[in-house]
Design a protein around this motif. Structure first.
Motif, PDB file in Angstrom:
ATOM      1  N   TRP A 118      35.770  10.260  33.762  1.00 38.70           N
ATOM      2  CA  TRP A 118      36.481  11.036  32.744  1.00 38.70           C
ATOM      3  C   TRP A 118      35.821  10.884  31.379  1.00 38.70           C
ATOM      4  N   LYS A 119      35.521   9.650  30.994  1.00 43.76           N
ATOM      5  CA  LYS A 119      34.969   9.402  29.668  1.00 43.76           C
ATOM      6  C   LYS A 119      33.514   9.862  29.541  1.00 43.76           C
ATOM      7  N   THR A 120      32.810  10.014  30.684  1.00 45.90           N
ATOM      8  CA  THR A 120      31.420  10.464  30.645  1.00 45.90           C
ATOM      9  C   THR A 120      31.316  11.976  30.723  1.00 45.90           C
ATOM     10  N   SER A 121      31.821  12.569  31.810  1.00 48.15           N
ATOM     11  CA  SER A 121      31.688  14.014  32.024  1.00 48.15           C
ATOM     12  C   SER A 121      32.985  14.785  31.822  1.00 48.15           C
ATOM     13  N   GLY A 122      34.105  14.169  32.170  1.00 44.10           N
ATOM     14  CA  GLY A 122      35.373  14.874  32.049  1.00 44.10           C
ATOM     15  C   GLY A 122      35.648  15.382  30.649  1.00 44.10           C
ATOM     16  N   VAL A 123      35.316  14.561  29.664  1.00 41.06           N
ATOM     17  CA  VAL A 123      35.572  14.943  28.273  1.00 41.06           C
ATOM     18  C   VAL A 123      34.686  16.104  27.825  1.00 41.06           C
ATOM     19  N   CYS A 124      33.615  16.376  28.567  1.00 37.87           N
ATOM     20  CA  CYS A 124      32.728  17.492  28.223  1.00 37.87           C
ATOM     21  C   CYS A 124      33.129  18.786  28.919  1.00 37.87           C
ATOM     22  N   SER A 125      34.010  18.683  29.904  1.00 38.69           N
ATOM     23  CA  SER A 125      34.299  19.818  30.771  1.00 38.69           C
ATOM     24  C   SER A 125      35.175  20.886  30.141  1.00 38.69           C
ATOM     25  N   GLY A 126      35.978  20.518  29.157  1.00 42.91           N
ATOM     26  CA  GLY A 126      36.943  21.457  28.602  1.00 42.91           C
ATOM     27  C   GLY A 126      38.223  21.509  29.414  1.00 42.91           C
ATOM     28  N   LEU A 127      38.265  20.772  30.517  1.00 40.68           N
ATOM     29  CA  LEU A 127      39.461  20.704  31.347  1.00 40.68           C
ATOM     30  C   LEU A 127      40.352  19.555  30.895  1.00 40.68           C
ATOM     31  N   SER A 128      41.623  19.653  31.220  1.00 37.07           N
ATOM     32  CA  SER A 128      42.503  18.513  30.999  1.00 37.07           C
ATOM     33  C   SER A 128      42.116  17.423  31.991  1.00 37.07           C
ATOM     34  N   GLU A 129      42.557  16.205  31.719  1.00 41.72           N
ATOM     35  CA  GLU A 129      42.242  15.112  32.634  1.00 41.72           C
ATOM     36  C   GLU A 129      42.737  15.424  34.049  1.00 41.72           C
ATOM     37  N   HIS A 130      43.954  15.902  34.162  1.00 44.13           N
ATOM     38  CA  HIS A 130      44.520  16.226  35.459  1.00 44.13           C
ATOM     39  C   HIS A 130      43.695  17.295  36.165  1.00 44.13           C
ATOM     40  N   ASP A 131      43.349  18.363  35.460  1.00 49.38           N
ATOM     41  CA  ASP A 131      42.623  19.477  36.079  1.00 49.38           C
ATOM     42  C   ASP A 131      41.197  19.089  36.449  1.00 49.38           C
ATOM     43  N   TYR A 132      40.609  18.186  35.692  1.00 48.75           N
ATOM     44  CA  TYR A 132      39.251  17.726  36.004  1.00 48.75           C
ATOM     45  C   TYR A 132      39.233  17.054  37.379  1.00 48.75           C
ATOM     46  N   PHE A 133      40.143  16.133  37.626  1.00 46.71           N
ATOM     47  CA  PHE A 133      40.172  15.431  38.907  1.00 46.71           C
ATOM     48  C   PHE A 133      40.679  16.335  40.027  1.00 46.71           C
ATOM     49  N   LYS A 134      41.627  17.195  39.712  1.00 44.24           N
ATOM     50  CA  LYS A 134      42.118  18.140  40.718  1.00 44.24           C
ATOM     51  C   LYS A 134      40.993  19.069  41.163  1.00 44.24           C
ATOM     52  N   THR A 135      40.182  19.528  40.206  1.00 41.17           N
ATOM     53  CA  THR A 135      39.063  20.417  40.520  1.00 41.17           C
ATOM     54  C   THR A 135      38.066  19.737  41.453  1.00 41.17           C
ATOM     55  N   ALA A 136      37.728  18.490  41.159  1.00 43.34           N
ATOM     56  CA  ALA A 136      36.780  17.755  42.000  1.00 43.34           C
ATOM     57  C   ALA A 136      37.309  17.632  43.430  1.00 43.34           C
ATOM     58  N   LEU A 137      38.579  17.300  43.581  1.00 42.02           N
ATOM     59  CA  LEU A 137      39.174  17.166  44.904  1.00 42.02           C
ATOM     60  C   LEU A 137      39.179  18.495  45.655  1.00 42.02           C
ATOM     61  N   GLU A 138      39.506  19.575  44.960  1.00 43.10           N
ATOM     62  CA  GLU A 138      39.556  20.890  45.598  1.00 43.10           C
ATOM     63  C   GLU A 138      38.174  21.359  46.033  1.00 43.10           C
ATOM     64  N   LEU A 139      37.172  21.115  45.209  1.00 40.19           N
ATOM     65  CA  LEU A 139      35.807  21.517  45.568  1.00 40.19           C
ATOM     66  C   LEU A 139      35.329  20.756  46.799  1.00 40.19           C
ATOM     67  N   ARG A 140      35.603  19.451  46.856  1.00 40.15           N
ATOM     68  CA  ARG A 140      35.206  18.666  48.025  1.00 40.15           C
ATOM     69  C   ARG A 140      35.863  19.200  49.282  1.00 40.15           C
ATOM     70  N   GLU A 141      37.154  19.535  49.177  1.00 43.21           N
ATOM     71  CA  GLU A 141      37.889  20.029  50.345  1.00 43.21           C
ATOM     72  C   GLU A 141      37.345  21.377  50.813  1.00 43.21           C
ATOM     73  N   LYS A 142      37.039  22.260  49.879  1.00 46.13           N
ATOM     74  CA  LYS A 142      36.524  23.584  50.250  1.00 46.13           C
ATOM     75  C   LYS A 142      35.156  23.489  50.925  1.00 46.13           C
ATOM     76  N   LEU A 143      34.341  22.555  50.500  1.00 40.31           N
ATOM     77  CA  LEU A 143      33.018  22.400  51.109  1.00 40.31           C
ATOM     78  C   LEU A 143      33.124  21.961  52.566  1.00 40.31           C
ATOM     79  N   ASP A 144      34.018  21.010  52.840  1.00 38.82           N
ATOM     80  CA  ASP A 144      34.244  20.503  54.199  1.00 38.82           C
ATOM     81  C   ASP A 144      32.904  20.210  54.877  1.00 38.82           C
ATOM     82  N   LEU A 145      32.131  19.360  54.237  1.00 41.10           N
ATOM     83  CA  LEU A 145      30.745  19.125  54.634  1.00 41.10           C
ATOM     84  C   LEU A 145      30.616  18.545  56.040  1.00 41.10           C
ATOM     85  N   LEU A 146      31.487  17.633  56.413  1.00 42.87           N
ATOM     86  CA  LEU A 146      31.396  17.054  57.751  1.00 42.87           C
ATOM     87  C   LEU A 146      31.514  18.114  58.837  1.00 42.87           C
ATOM     88  N   SER A 147      32.396  19.086  58.629  1.00 39.93           N
ATOM     89  CA  SER A 147      32.555  20.155  59.612  1.00 39.93           C
ATOM     90  C   SER A 147      31.293  21.001  59.720  1.00 39.93           C
TER      91      SER A 147
END
Length: 247
Positions: A118-147
């Motif tokens: 958060w303190k390194t990249s999150g603060v540069c994103s323009g997203l709220s703290e909550h949305d920054y972490f939510k976005t990362a989780l959603e992107l990982r799920e959509k990729l579903d790399l193992l599948s």
């Protein structure tokens, strides 16, 4: 006519430094970094440990959602000062424990990982703290790399080696983009698939080919080890839940 005043050399250096510092804070794409946990465990005899927050997912972990500059490929970091409020992530903590955790030894919790991101990249994103972490989780799920991997015969194993170019072709075919792959070496000095960088436009949803990809750290063929709960040593006497505090 008065002679033009010259700018002191020290000031010129300072102005140049400020300009470079400003440039590195500009970002125009995200880099979602996913780590294969088995490759972390096998990199040394220290192994890996069960997080104090419980068993993680047997899947790729998030290690960062980086804000980057496409002209240089550098991480745009620490654009401003902002406190990290873990209580803002209350509805996300179960998923964060599962997919953005810390398996280093001795057993610990992932709070420092989240705070640092958060303190390194999150603060540069323009997203709220909550949305920054939510976005990362959603992107990982959509990729579903193992599948994607399993559909193309790339399966975690203690025996098989996989061609790195084949892995890249599988991703290109499945997602239409080029990625960056980082490898490390295991205790037997074998090159192993360690981290993969997926890139997204500044809208944090449109996947793009990664710009300015650095030379690969991988051998031609790499291991992709099996990750199991048996690999996680429990070095904590009792759970160490994350406290709700601000820092």
């Amino acid at each position: 006519m008065a002679a033009p005043k010259t700018i002191p050399a020290a000031l010129v250096v300072f102005l140049c430094f400020c300009s470079q510092a400003q440039a590195i804070k500009d970002f125009d794409y995200y880099s979602l970094v996913l780590m294969w946990p088995a490759s972390y465990c096998f990199q040394s005899a220290a192994g890996c440990c069960l997080p104090t927050t419980g068993k993680p997912a047997l899947d790729f972990f998030i290690t960062g959602l980086q804000t980057r500059n496409s002209a240089t490929g550098d991480v745009a970091a620490e654009c401003k000062q902002s406190n990290f409020y873990v209580k803002e992530l209350a509805d996300l903590t179960d998923d964060l424990y599962a997919y953005w955790t810390n398996i280093r030894c001795p057993s610990t919790n992932p709070l420092s990982n989240w705070k640092n991101s958060w303190k390194t990249s999150g603060v540069c994103s323009g997203l709220s703290e909550h949305d920054y972490f939510k976005t990362a989780l959603e992107l990982r799920e959509k990729l579903d790399l193992l599948s994607i991997f399993k559909k193309n015969g790339i399966v975690p194993s203690g025996e098989n080696f996989y061609n790195v170019e084949y892995i890249k072709k599988v991703i290109k075919k499945s997602l239409g983009v080029s990625v960056a792959i980082e490898c490390n070496r295991n205790m037997w000095d074998e090159s192993q698939f360690y981290q993969i960088y997926f890139c997204f436009d500044k809208d944090a949803s449109t996947i793009i080919s990664c710009p300015n990809v650095k030379p690969s750290t991988c051998a031609e063929e790499v291991t992709f080890g099996l990750f199991t709960y048996d690999m996680l040593v429990n070095t904590a006497a009792k759970p160490n839940p994350i406290k709700m505090y601000t820092s």
